[in-house]
Design a protein around this motif. Structure first.
Motif, short mmCIF file in Angstrom:
data_model
loop_
_atom_site.label_atom_id
_atom_site.label_comp_id
_atom_site.label_asym_id
_atom_site.label_seq_id
_atom_site.Cartn_x
_atom_site.Cartn_y
_atom_site.Cartn_z
N GLU A 143 0.81 -1.20 0.00
CA GLU A 143 0.00 0.00 0.00
C GLU A 143 0.85 1.26 0.00
OE1 GLU A 143 -2.46 -0.22 3.43
OE2 GLU A 143 -3.87 -1.67 2.55
N PHE A 144 0.22 2.32 -0.54
CA PHE A 144 0.82 3.65 -0.49
C PHE A 144 -0.29 4.65 -0.20
CE2 PHE A 144 1.38 7.60 -3.01
CZ PHE A 144 2.38 8.19 -2.24
N THR A 145 -0.06 5.51 0.79
CA THR A 145 -1.05 6.53 1.13
C THR A 145 -0.72 7.82 0.39
OG1 THR A 145 -1.40 5.57 3.32
CG2 THR A 145 -2.14 7.84 2.98
N ALA A 146 -1.62 8.24 -0.46
CA ALA A 146 -1.39 9.42 -1.29
C ALA A 146 -1.80 10.68 -0.55
CB ALA A 146 -2.17 9.30 -2.59
N ASN A 147 -1.31 11.80 -1.04
CA ASN A 147 -1.69 13.11 -0.53
C ASN A 147 -3.10 13.42 -1.00
OD1 ASN A 147 -2.04 15.84 0.05
ND2 ASN A 147 0.10 16.35 -0.38
N GLY A 148 -4.02 13.58 -0.04
CA GLY A 148 -5.43 13.76 -0.39
C GLY A 148 -5.73 15.04 -1.12
N THR A 149 -4.79 15.97 -1.14
CA THR A 149 -5.04 17.23 -1.83
C THR A 149 -4.63 17.18 -3.30
OG1 THR A 149 -2.85 18.13 -1.24
CG2 THR A 149 -4.67 18.50 0.33
N GLU A 150 -4.00 16.09 -3.70
CA GLU A 150 -3.55 15.94 -5.08
C GLU A 150 -4.59 15.18 -5.89
OE1 GLU A 150 -0.96 17.38 -6.28
OE2 GLU A 150 0.08 17.98 -4.44
N THR A 151 -4.50 15.35 -7.19
CA THR A 151 -5.42 14.65 -8.08
C THR A 151 -4.72 13.67 -9.02
OG1 THR A 151 -5.27 16.47 -9.69
CG2 THR A 151 -7.08 16.56 -8.08
N ASP A 152 -3.40 13.83 -9.20
CA ASP A 152 -2.65 12.98 -10.12
C ASP A 152 -1.48 12.31 -9.37
OD1 ASP A 152 -4.05 13.70 -12.62
OD2 ASP A 152 -3.21 15.68 -12.20
N LEU A 153 -1.34 11.03 -9.61
CA LEU A 153 -0.21 10.30 -9.04
C LEU A 153 0.54 9.59 -10.16
CD1 LEU A 153 1.34 9.26 -6.51
CD2 LEU A 153 -0.13 7.22 -6.62
N TYR A 154 1.84 9.85 -10.22
CA TYR A 154 2.73 9.17 -11.18
C TYR A 154 3.65 8.24 -10.40
CZ TYR A 154 1.15 13.15 -13.97
OH TYR A 154 0.38 14.09 -14.61
N TYR A 155 3.92 7.08 -10.96
CA TYR A 155 4.74 6.13 -10.21
C TYR A 155 5.49 5.18 -11.16
CZ TYR A 155 1.35 2.47 -11.29
OH TYR A 155 0.55 1.59 -11.95
N TYR A 156 6.54 4.61 -10.62
CA TYR A 156 7.21 3.47 -11.27
C TYR A 156 7.79 2.58 -10.19
CZ TYR A 156 11.77 5.83 -10.66
OH TYR A 156 12.89 6.44 -10.13
N LEU A 157 8.09 1.35 -10.54
CA LEU A 157 8.59 0.36 -9.59
C LEU A 157 9.96 -0.15 -10.02
CD1 LEU A 157 5.37 -1.85 -9.22
CD2 LEU A 157 6.10 0.00 -7.72
N GLU A 158 10.81 -0.41 -9.04
CA GLU A 158 12.04 -1.17 -9.26
C GLU A 158 11.90 -2.48 -8.50
OE1 GLU A 158 15.52 1.01 -8.23
OE2 GLU A 158 15.42 2.32 -9.99
N ILE A 159 12.05 -3.58 -9.24
CA ILE A 159 11.78 -4.92 -8.69
C ILE A 159 13.04 -5.75 -8.80
CG2 ILE A 159 10.32 -6.96 -8.86
CD1 ILE A 159 8.33 -5.10 -10.46
N VAL A 160 13.50 -6.27 -7.66
CA VAL A 160 14.67 -7.13 -7.64
C VAL A 160 14.19 -8.56 -7.38
CG1 VAL A 160 16.88 -7.66 -6.56
CG2 VAL A 160 16.14 -5.27 -6.81
N CYS A 161 14.46 -9.45 -8.37
CA CYS A 161 14.02 -10.84 -8.25
C CYS A 161 15.06 -11.74 -8.91
CB CYS A 161 12.66 -11.02 -8.91
SG CYS A 161 11.97 -12.68 -8.76
N ASP A 162 15.47 -12.78 -8.23
CA ASP A 162 16.48 -13.72 -8.75
C ASP A 162 17.76 -12.98 -9.17
OD1 ASP A 162 14.67 -15.74 -8.34
OD2 ASP A 162 14.01 -15.82 -10.43
N ILE A 170 -2.23 7.50 -12.36
CA ILE A 170 -3.58 7.20 -11.92
C ILE A 170 -4.19 8.47 -11.31
CG2 ILE A 170 -3.22 4.74 -11.46
CD1 ILE A 170 -2.96 5.42 -8.51
N ASN A 171 -5.50 8.55 -11.36
CA ASN A 171 -6.21 9.67 -10.74
C ASN A 171 -6.46 9.34 -9.27
OD1 ASN A 171 -8.87 11.04 -9.84
ND2 ASN A 171 -8.34 12.18 -11.71
N ILE A 172 -6.11 10.28 -8.42
CA ILE A 172 -6.27 10.06 -6.97
C ILE A 172 -7.17 11.14 -6.36
CG2 ILE A 172 -4.12 8.79 -6.65
CD1 ILE A 172 -2.87 11.44 -5.70
N THR A 173 -8.20 11.51 -7.08
CA THR A 173 -9.13 12.53 -6.58
C THR A 173 -9.92 11.96 -5.40
OG1 THR A 173 -9.32 13.51 -8.78
CG2 THR A 173 -11.04 14.06 -7.15
N VAL A 174 -9.90 12.64 -4.29
CA VAL A 174 -10.63 12.20 -3.11
C VAL A 174 -12.09 12.48 -3.28
CG1 VAL A 174 -10.91 12.53 -0.61
CG2 VAL A 174 -8.62 12.58 -1.64
#
Length: 246
Positions: free
Chosen positions: A206-225, A239-243
């Motif tokens: 989980e990630f808790t977003a800032n409730g005053t924002e409307t847009d969230l941009y993200y990327y992941l770094e995944i370490v496996c094997d 993603i849209n994060i409009t409260v």
């Protein structure tokens, strides 16, 4: 009388030896008048194709040890018609190993050799026009192509709590990964906001977003094997994060 008999026997023995020696001399003379001294020496060869190095390995042997030939000439062909002298060796000690690089696309190599030793010439194989055949078998190695491990992340935003639930899965079962989430609200400055260690896939974090924002941009770094993947490979997801309004 006894002395005379002894002399007769001695004379007969000497005569037999001389007759035998003379007969051997005349029977074993060659056409030039020289005496042929039989050596009992013979020569042979073994050959095989080495698939790893792509060469035909030919070993020449002599029937006696400590033999040094005056020379050895090797003739090679790929069509059984035209033979080319590829190697000439002087003062040859046996056994002699020769590597012949096979030409690409050929299926067989044919060869014969001429050895000069002690004033005589030996052809291998002995018969005129004869030759040895080596099959060139190129073994192809089948390389198993393994599909690369891929990942998929699905975000689910709760507009009431401002929590984004990320569901992460892999293209293979029973995988465990260390996951780092980078987020941004302006798609310019990204911050490491979540570190999930030893996450069993499929799994969630989980990630808790800032409730005053409307847009969230993200990327992941995944370490496996012991491999690190970026999701997405370039850029960022949005993603849209409009409260929800109260």
């Amino acid at each position: 009388m006894i002395f005379l008999k002894n002399n007769i026997w001695i004379g007969l023995a000497v005569a037999v030896i001389l007759v035998a020696a003379g007969a051997w001399y005349y029977l074993d003379k060659d056409d030039t008048g020289g005496i042929i001294i039989p050596t009992g020496t013979t020569f042979s060869s073994d050959a095989a194709f080495d698939n790893e190095i792509g060469d035909v390995l030919i070993t020449f042997n002599a029937s006696k040890e400590n033999i040094t030939a005056d020379s050895l000439e090797l003739y090679v062909s790929y069509d059984e018609v035209t033979f080319t002298k590829t190697n000439t060796f002087e003062d040859v000690s046996f056994p002699l190993d020769i590597e012949v690089t096979a030409e690409d696309g050929e299926e067989n190599l044919y060869y014969y050799a001429v050895v000069s030793y002690s004033g005589k010439t030996y052809r291998l194989p002995e018969s005129a026009g004869a030759y040895e055949t080596v099959e060139i078998t190129v073994e192809t190695t089948t390389v198993e192509i393994v599909d690369p491990l891929t990942f998929a992340a699905v975000p689910d935003f709760n507009s009431t709590t401002s929590v984004v639930l990320f569901s992460l899965s892999a293209s293979e079962d029973n995988k465990t990964a260390d996951v780092v989430l980078f987020t941004s609200y302006d798609n310019t400055t990204f911050t490491n906001t979540v570190n999930s260690t030893a996450l069993e896939l499929p799994g969630t974090f989980e990630f808790t977003a800032n409730g005053t924002e409307t847009d969230l941009y993200y990327y992941l770094e995944i370490v496996c094997d012991d491999d690190t993947s970026r999701l997405p490979a370039e850029g960022a997801e949005w993603i849209n994060i409009t409260v929800a309004a109260e």
